[in-house]
Write a protein that holds these residues in place. Sequence first.
Motif, PDB file in Angstrom:
ATOM      1  N   GLU A 137     -10.433  10.513   4.225  1.00 41.00           N
ATOM      2  CA  GLU A 137      -9.331   9.468   4.523  1.00 41.00           C
ATOM      3  C   GLU A 137      -8.261   8.833   3.828  1.00 41.00           C
ATOM      4  O   GLU A 137      -7.160   8.575   4.299  1.00 41.00           O
ATOM      5  CB  GLU A 137     -10.228   7.958   4.770  1.00 41.00           C
ATOM      6  N   THR A 138      -8.325   9.835   2.549  1.00 46.76           N
ATOM      7  CA  THR A 138      -7.238   9.344   1.500  1.00 46.76           C
ATOM      8  C   THR A 138      -5.749  10.077   2.102  1.00 46.76           C
ATOM      9  O   THR A 138      -5.616  11.645   2.523  1.00 46.76           O
ATOM     10  CB  THR A 138      -7.152   9.859   0.303  1.00 46.76           C
ATOM     11  N   PRO A 139      -4.224   9.485   2.394  1.00 42.35           N
ATOM     12  CA  PRO A 139      -3.564  10.125   3.263  1.00 42.35           C
ATOM     13  C   PRO A 139      -2.319  10.831   2.332  1.00 42.35           C
ATOM     14  O   PRO A 139      -2.895  10.951   1.248  1.00 42.35           O
ATOM     15  CB  PRO A 139      -2.990   8.611   3.459  1.00 42.35           C
ATOM     16  N   TYR A 140      -2.067  12.242   3.293  1.00 40.27           N
ATOM     17  CA  TYR A 140      -1.757  12.914   2.355  1.00 40.27           C
ATOM     18  C   TYR A 140      -0.689  12.643   1.617  1.00 40.27           C
ATOM     19  O   TYR A 140       0.025  11.521   1.768  1.00 40.27           O
ATOM     20  CB  TYR A 140      -0.720  14.227   3.816  1.00 40.27           C
ATOM     21  N   GLY A 141      -0.114  13.295   0.022  1.00 42.60           N
ATOM     22  CA  GLY A 141       0.450  12.854  -0.532  1.00 42.60           C
ATOM     23  C   GLY A 141       0.579  11.536  -1.761  1.00 42.60           C
ATOM     24  O   GLY A 141       0.812  11.187  -2.530  1.00 42.60           O
ATOM     25  N   ALA A 142      -1.085  10.494  -1.272  1.00 44.58           N
ATOM     26  CA  ALA A 142      -1.120   9.194  -1.951  1.00 44.58           C
ATOM     27  C   ALA A 142      -1.817  10.395  -3.006  1.00 44.58           C
ATOM     28  O   ALA A 142      -1.572   9.536  -4.614  1.00 44.58           O
ATOM     29  CB  ALA A 142      -1.644   8.846  -1.406  1.00 44.58           C
ATOM     30  N   ARG A 174       0.793  -1.174   0.288  1.00 47.96           N
ATOM     31  CA  ARG A 174      -0.019   0.350  -0.073  1.00 47.96           C
ATOM     32  C   ARG A 174       1.117   1.491  -0.179  1.00 47.96           C
ATOM     33  O   ARG A 174       2.353   1.019   0.100  1.00 47.96           O
ATOM     34  CB  ARG A 174      -1.143  -0.189   0.939  1.00 47.96           C
ATOM     35  N   PHE A 175      -0.034   2.661  -0.147  1.00 48.04           N
ATOM     36  CA  PHE A 175       1.238   3.741   0.069  1.00 48.04           C
ATOM     37  C   PHE A 175       1.219   3.864   1.374  1.00 48.04           C
ATOM     38  O   PHE A 175       0.626   3.355   2.124  1.00 48.04           O
ATOM     39  CB  PHE A 175       0.252   4.892  -0.826  1.00 48.04           C
ATOM     40  N   PRO A 176       2.291   4.558   1.601  1.00 48.76           N
ATOM     41  CA  PRO A 176       3.690   4.631   0.548  1.00 48.76           C
ATOM     42  C   PRO A 176       4.676   3.643  -0.189  1.00 48.76           C
ATOM     43  O   PRO A 176       5.670   4.627  -0.917  1.00 48.76           O
ATOM     44  CB  PRO A 176       4.081   6.158   1.328  1.00 48.76           C
ATOM     45  N   GLY A 177       4.432   3.237  -0.359  1.00 49.33           N
ATOM     46  CA  GLY A 177       5.481   2.410  -0.436  1.00 49.33           C
ATOM     47  C   GLY A 177       6.520   2.320  -1.873  1.00 49.33           C
ATOM     48  O   GLY A 177       7.539   2.546  -1.625  1.00 49.33           O
ATOM     49  N   VAL A 184       5.894   4.393  -3.479  1.00 43.21           N
ATOM     50  CA  VAL A 184       6.863   5.948  -3.577  1.00 43.21           C
ATOM     51  C   VAL A 184       8.234   6.450  -2.600  1.00 43.21           C
ATOM     52  O   VAL A 184       9.023   6.812  -3.125  1.00 43.21           O
ATOM     53  CB  VAL A 184       6.025   7.091  -3.003  1.00 43.21           C
ATOM     54  N   GLU A 185       8.050   5.393  -1.688  1.00 44.27           N
ATOM     55  CA  GLU A 185       9.194   5.448  -0.821  1.00 44.27           C
ATOM     56  C   GLU A 185      10.752   4.329  -1.588  1.00 44.27           C
ATOM     57  O   GLU A 185      11.677   4.510  -1.421  1.00 44.27           O
ATOM     58  CB  GLU A 185       8.878   4.901   0.510  1.00 44.27           C
ATOM     59  N   ASP A 186      10.186   3.417  -2.089  1.00 43.65           N
ATOM     60  CA  ASP A 186      11.050   2.781  -3.213  1.00 43.65           C
ATOM     61  C   ASP A 186      11.376   3.989  -4.356  1.00 43.65           C
ATOM     62  O   ASP A 186      12.417   3.357  -4.681  1.00 43.65           O
ATOM     63  CB  ASP A 186       9.694   2.198  -4.138  1.00 43.65           C
ATOM     64  N   GLY A 187      10.328   4.708  -4.795  1.00 37.10           N
ATOM     65  CA  GLY A 187      10.954   5.958  -5.857  1.00 37.10           C
ATOM     66  C   GLY A 187      12.269   6.504  -4.986  1.00 37.10           C
ATOM     67  O   GLY A 187      12.917   7.010  -5.769  1.00 37.10           O
ATOM     68  N   TYR A 188      11.873   6.659  -4.216  1.00 42.94           N
ATOM     69  CA  TYR A 188      12.937   7.525  -3.113  1.00 42.94           C
ATOM     70  C   TYR A 188      13.896   7.379  -2.864  1.00 42.94           C
ATOM     71  O   TYR A 188      14.794   7.752  -3.099  1.00 42.94           O
ATOM     72  CB  TYR A 188      11.733   8.543  -1.706  1.00 42.94           C
ATOM     73  N   ALA A 189      13.811   5.687  -2.206  1.00 42.82           N
ATOM     74  CA  ALA A 189      15.187   5.497  -2.164  1.00 42.82           C
ATOM     75  C   ALA A 189      16.779   5.124  -3.659  1.00 42.82           C
ATOM     76  O   ALA A 189      17.206   5.244  -3.596  1.00 42.82           O
ATOM     77  CB  ALA A 189      15.087   3.437  -2.163  1.00 42.82           C
ATOM     78  N   ALA A 190      15.593   4.824  -5.304  1.00 40.63           N
ATOM     79  CA  ALA A 190      16.132   5.156  -5.750  1.00 40.63           C
ATOM     80  C   ALA A 190      16.786   6.151  -6.121  1.00 40.63           C
ATOM     81  O   ALA A 190      17.393   6.504  -6.431  1.00 40.63           O
ATOM     82  CB  ALA A 190      15.390   4.398  -6.971  1.00 40.63           C
ATOM     83  N   ALA A 204       5.128  12.689  -9.475  1.00 42.25           N
ATOM     84  CA  ALA A 204       4.712  13.715  -8.800  1.00 42.25           C
ATOM     85  C   ALA A 204       4.637  14.156  -7.684  1.00 42.25           C
ATOM     86  O   ALA A 204       4.524  14.172  -7.511  1.00 42.25           O
ATOM     87  CB  ALA A 204       2.836  14.270  -9.660  1.00 42.25           C
ATOM     88  N   ALA A 205       4.132  12.325  -6.999  1.00 40.47           N
ATOM     89  CA  ALA A 205       4.004  12.444  -5.717  1.00 40.47           C
ATOM     90  C   ALA A 205       5.843  12.344  -5.523  1.00 40.47           C
ATOM     91  O   ALA A 205       5.840  12.573  -4.246  1.00 40.47           O
ATOM     92  CB  ALA A 205       3.219  11.138  -5.008  1.00 40.47           C
ATOM     93  N   LEU A 206       6.090  11.712  -6.031  1.00 36.00           N
ATOM     94  CA  LEU A 206       8.057  10.907  -5.688  1.00 36.00           C
ATOM     95  C   LEU A 206       8.338  13.068  -5.420  1.00 36.00           C
ATOM     96  O   LEU A 206       9.080  13.252  -4.567  1.00 36.00           O
ATOM     97  CB  LEU A 206       9.039  10.900  -6.832  1.00 36.00           C
TER      98      LEU A 206
END
Length: 333
Positions: A246-251, A140-143, A145-151, A182-184
């Motif tokens: 309830e949609t989390p911020y940044g998703a 689920r989010f933010p997995g 996007v976090e993978d993108g940030y790790a890269a 865009a989220a990244l």
Amino acid sequence: MADAEAGSPPKTTRAMIAPELAPALELMPSFELNDAFIAYLRSGEALQSGFTQPPLSAEQQAVACEDRFVPGLNGAPDVRVLVYTPPGAATAPRPAFLHLHGGGYVLGTADLNDGSNRSLAHELGCVVVSVDYRLAPETRFPGAVEDGYAALKWLHAEAEVLGVDRGRIAVGGESAGGGHAAALAIYARDRGEIPILFQSLDSPMLDDRTGATSDPHPYCGEFVWPPANNRYGWKALLGIEPGGPETPYGAAPARVADLAGLPPAFILVGALDLFLEEDVEYARRLIRAGVPAELHVIPGGFHGFGAAGLGAPQVQTTLRLRREALARAFAGL
């Protein structure tokens, strides 16, 4: 009554498709996303009967491709990336493009864009890093996007080894990949650790309210990616019904209130794409927030119209506009 009927939208938008793109639509499979279909796609049977890539051109073959694994963020598993390096010795550090593939948040791999990423590396002389992020609903989010940030962190940290200019790193992607890009950009802006030069968003999937709670567009979303699939993709990513409070911020980038300070953006979308209005609105809001944004709407284009190939003038235009926008960004123009 006759006047009302005369003014009502057509029952199908097929007649509105650009003639050069229509043949490709006939070859594109129609499918309904559901749990059973996702389970099949994850199965060995589906993998064995998978998509066959078209042959690479000589220019594409000249680009080196290396399969790497980079450390995941916050203890997450390592992230697989494909690193594309143009041929020849570089006389100066090259720009870099961090790519995120499409697939409605639930489908796809970094390998699916092998040809286009090789072409981009060859044409612009840039290093391309394509991220094989984790898919929903398993993650689920933010997995993702976090993978993108790790890269992105790895690309920034290893810039000298990769021959990359840290000040010229752009991000981008298509469809869900455009949404993740865009989220990244928002994720990176909020942390203030790594600067992103530019974001290239091709038909980006930005707003979980589309097809869920927003007023439907009468002419968009009939083909390839309809509202039902969009709702499924967003629910898989979020773990809740899309469109609610309830949609989390940044998703969903479209629901982030403050867009100031984001990197300049290139946004392109087809006029019949389900994402038309959310993409146009995102461009408007970026400009309103002081972020340079270039917007292109392709008449008669449905979601994924690039499948029509280089023989279609709309595809030629799309590739040229995207390439020129990235080239200008890399040149500092």
